[in-house]
Design a protein around this motif. Structure first.
Motif, mmCIF file in Angstrom:
data_model
loop_
_atom_site.group_PDB
_atom_site.id
_atom_site.type_symbol
_atom_site.label_atom_id
_atom_site.label_comp_id
_atom_site.label_asym_id
_atom_site.label_seq_id
_atom_site.Cartn_x
_atom_site.Cartn_y
_atom_site.Cartn_z
ATOM 1 N N MET A 164 87.679 37.612 19.077
ATOM 2 C CA MET A 164 88.919 37.453 19.809
ATOM 3 C C MET A 164 89.247 38.694 20.644
ATOM 4 S SD MET A 164 91.357 35.479 20.458
ATOM 5 C CE MET A 164 93.019 35.408 20.944
ATOM 6 N N PHE A 165 89.034 39.877 20.036
ATOM 7 C CA PHE A 165 89.328 41.113 20.751
ATOM 8 C C PHE A 165 88.419 41.293 21.965
ATOM 9 C CE2 PHE A 165 90.993 42.332 16.481
ATOM 10 C CZ PHE A 165 92.302 42.533 16.859
ATOM 11 N N ASN A 166 87.174 40.823 21.853
ATOM 12 C CA ASN A 166 86.256 40.945 22.981
ATOM 13 C C ASN A 166 86.733 40.124 24.173
ATOM 14 O OD1 ASN A 166 84.607 42.453 21.251
ATOM 15 N ND2 ASN A 166 82.786 41.685 22.265
ATOM 16 N N ILE A 167 87.223 38.933 23.919
ATOM 17 C CA ILE A 167 87.701 38.077 25.010
ATOM 18 C C ILE A 167 88.884 38.741 25.718
ATOM 19 C CG2 ILE A 167 88.677 35.821 25.591
ATOM 20 C CD1 ILE A 167 85.812 35.607 24.675
ATOM 21 N N ILE A 168 89.805 39.277 24.944
ATOM 22 C CA ILE A 168 90.959 39.961 25.529
ATOM 23 C C ILE A 168 90.499 41.187 26.320
ATOM 24 C CG2 ILE A 168 93.100 41.205 24.997
ATOM 25 C CD1 ILE A 168 93.348 39.349 22.522
ATOM 26 N N SER A 169 89.544 41.934 25.762
ATOM 27 C CA SER A 169 88.996 43.101 26.478
ATOM 28 C C SER A 169 88.359 42.693 27.790
ATOM 29 C CB SER A 169 87.952 43.809 25.620
ATOM 30 O OG SER A 169 88.516 44.398 24.509
ATOM 31 N N TYR A 170 87.578 41.615 27.762
ATOM 32 C CA TYR A 170 86.929 41.132 28.983
ATOM 33 C C TYR A 170 87.954 40.775 30.049
ATOM 34 C CZ TYR A 170 82.623 40.497 26.227
ATOM 35 O OH TYR A 170 81.519 40.675 25.440
ATOM 36 N N ILE A 171 88.981 40.067 29.632
ATOM 37 C CA ILE A 171 90.003 39.625 30.591
ATOM 38 C C ILE A 171 90.736 40.829 31.187
ATOM 39 C CG2 ILE A 171 92.204 38.396 30.805
ATOM 40 C CD1 ILE A 171 91.053 36.378 28.735
ATOM 41 N N ILE A 172 91.130 41.769 30.342
ATOM 42 C CA ILE A 172 91.816 42.973 30.841
ATOM 43 C C ILE A 172 90.895 43.751 31.760
ATOM 44 C CG2 ILE A 172 92.779 45.212 30.176
ATOM 45 C CD1 ILE A 172 93.762 43.849 27.581
ATOM 46 N N PHE A 173 89.654 43.969 31.334
ATOM 47 C CA PHE A 173 88.693 44.724 32.123
ATOM 48 C C PHE A 173 88.415 44.063 33.466
ATOM 49 C CE2 PHE A 173 84.193 45.347 33.265
ATOM 50 C CZ PHE A 173 84.248 46.690 33.577
ATOM 51 N N LEU A 174 88.155 42.767 33.448
ATOM 52 C CA LEU A 174 87.863 42.065 34.703
ATOM 53 C C LEU A 174 89.058 42.074 35.648
ATOM 54 C CD1 LEU A 174 85.779 39.039 33.434
ATOM 55 C CD2 LEU A 174 84.988 40.924 34.862
ATOM 56 N N THR A 175 90.240 41.885 35.116
ATOM 57 C CA THR A 175 91.440 41.865 35.949
ATOM 58 C C THR A 175 91.702 43.232 36.585
ATOM 59 O OG1 THR A 175 92.397 40.162 34.519
ATOM 60 C CG2 THR A 175 93.902 41.348 35.973
ATOM 61 N N ASN A 187 80.003 47.145 43.523
ATOM 62 C CA ASN A 187 80.995 47.334 42.462
ATOM 63 C C ASN A 187 81.220 46.082 41.633
ATOM 64 O OD1 ASN A 187 81.985 50.110 42.613
ATOM 65 N ND2 ASN A 187 82.333 49.533 44.727
ATOM 66 N N LEU A 188 81.333 44.944 42.261
ATOM 67 C CA LEU A 188 81.528 43.720 41.484
ATOM 68 C C LEU A 188 80.276 43.384 40.672
ATOM 69 C CD1 LEU A 188 83.605 41.601 44.013
ATOM 70 C CD2 LEU A 188 84.425 42.876 42.028
ATOM 71 N N GLY A 189 79.103 43.727 41.209
ATOM 72 C CA GLY A 189 77.862 43.569 40.444
ATOM 73 C C GLY A 189 77.828 44.486 39.238
ATOM 74 N N TYR A 190 78.261 45.736 39.439
ATOM 75 C CA TYR A 190 78.309 46.671 38.310
ATOM 76 C C TYR A 190 79.294 46.191 37.249
ATOM 77 C CZ TYR A 190 78.995 50.803 35.501
ATOM 78 O OH TYR A 190 79.104 51.655 34.430
ATOM 79 N N ILE A 191 80.403 45.656 37.674
ATOM 80 C CA ILE A 191 81.383 45.126 36.726
ATOM 81 C C ILE A 191 80.780 43.986 35.919
ATOM 82 C CG2 ILE A 191 83.554 43.830 36.574
ATOM 83 C CD1 ILE A 191 84.525 45.554 38.975
ATOM 84 N N ALA A 192 80.060 43.095 36.579
ATOM 85 C CA ALA A 192 79.437 41.968 35.875
ATOM 86 C C ALA A 192 78.366 42.447 34.899
ATOM 87 C CB ALA A 192 78.844 40.998 36.889
ATOM 88 N N VAL A 193 77.536 43.385 35.315
ATOM 89 C CA VAL A 193 76.493 43.910 34.437
ATOM 90 C C VAL A 193 77.112 44.673 33.271
ATOM 91 C CG1 VAL A 193 74.610 45.594 34.333
ATOM 92 C CG2 VAL A 193 74.712 43.967 36.201
ATOM 93 N N ASN A 194 78.216 45.333 33.517
ATOM 94 C CA ASN A 194 78.899 46.093 32.487
ATOM 95 C C ASN A 194 79.301 45.198 31.310
ATOM 96 O OD1 ASN A 194 80.205 48.176 31.209
ATOM 97 N ND2 ASN A 194 81.375 48.782 32.995
ATOM 98 N N LEU A 195 79.632 43.969 31.581
ATOM 99 C CA LEU A 195 80.018 43.044 30.509
ATOM 100 C C LEU A 195 78.851 42.724 29.579
ATOM 101 C CD1 LEU A 195 82.284 40.519 32.416
ATOM 102 C CD2 LEU A 195 82.999 42.312 30.838
ATOM 103 N N ALA A 196 77.633 42.772 30.110
ATOM 104 C CA ALA A 196 76.469 42.434 29.288
ATOM 105 C C ALA A 196 76.204 43.466 28.199
ATOM 106 C CB ALA A 196 75.240 42.289 30.183
ATOM 107 N N PHE A 197 76.623 44.702 28.425
ATOM 108 C CA PHE A 197 76.347 45.768 27.466
ATOM 109 C C PHE A 197 77.570 46.176 26.655
ATOM 110 C CE2 PHE A 197 73.286 46.236 30.925
ATOM 111 C CZ PHE A 197 72.128 46.074 30.190
#
Length: 114
Positions: free
Chosen positions: A1-12, A58-68
């Motif tokens: 659950m925390f990961n999903i919230i982190s992803y949403i905050i980070f992406l936004t 930058n948007l590519g780096y953001i997307a790749v950042n989520l994988a790690f």
């Protein structure tokens, strides 16, 4: 659950920062490029290319950042990981901005010496 919230905050936040900085640099870059190149059509073309490359990188780096992203198990860890990742994005934006300015400045100096 925390990961999903982190992803949403980070992406936004990181997408907003990237898009806002891109728009500001595009607007401010027009006059800087015109000062360096003295050809308004060429300046607009270079500015658009720089903006497109900037967004893709930058948007590519953001997307790749989520994988790690490591597993987050608490609120404190979620805030720390998200803040660190957003901080990395801001630092990368700063470095890219100054690299562009210096490369255009040196290109201008090289062109005027000829």
């Amino acid at each position: 659950m925390f990961n999903i919230i982190s992803y949403i905050i980070f992406l936004t936040v990181s997408s907003y920062i990237t898009i806002d900085v891109g728009r500001r640099c595009f607007r401010a870059g027009k006059s800087y490029l015109e000062y360096l190149i003295h050809d308004s059509e060429m300046c607009l073309t270079i500015n658009r290319i720089l903006l497109g490359c900037y967004y893709l990188l930058n948007l590519g780096y953001i997307a790749v950042n989520l994988a790690f992203w490591d597993r987050v198990s608490s609120t404190e860890e979620m805030m720390a990981v998200t803040a660190a990742r957003i901080g990395y994005i801001a630092l990368i934006l700063c470095v890219l901005h100054y690299m562009n300015i210096f490369s255009l400045y040196f290109l201008r100096n090289k062109l005027t010496l000829k």
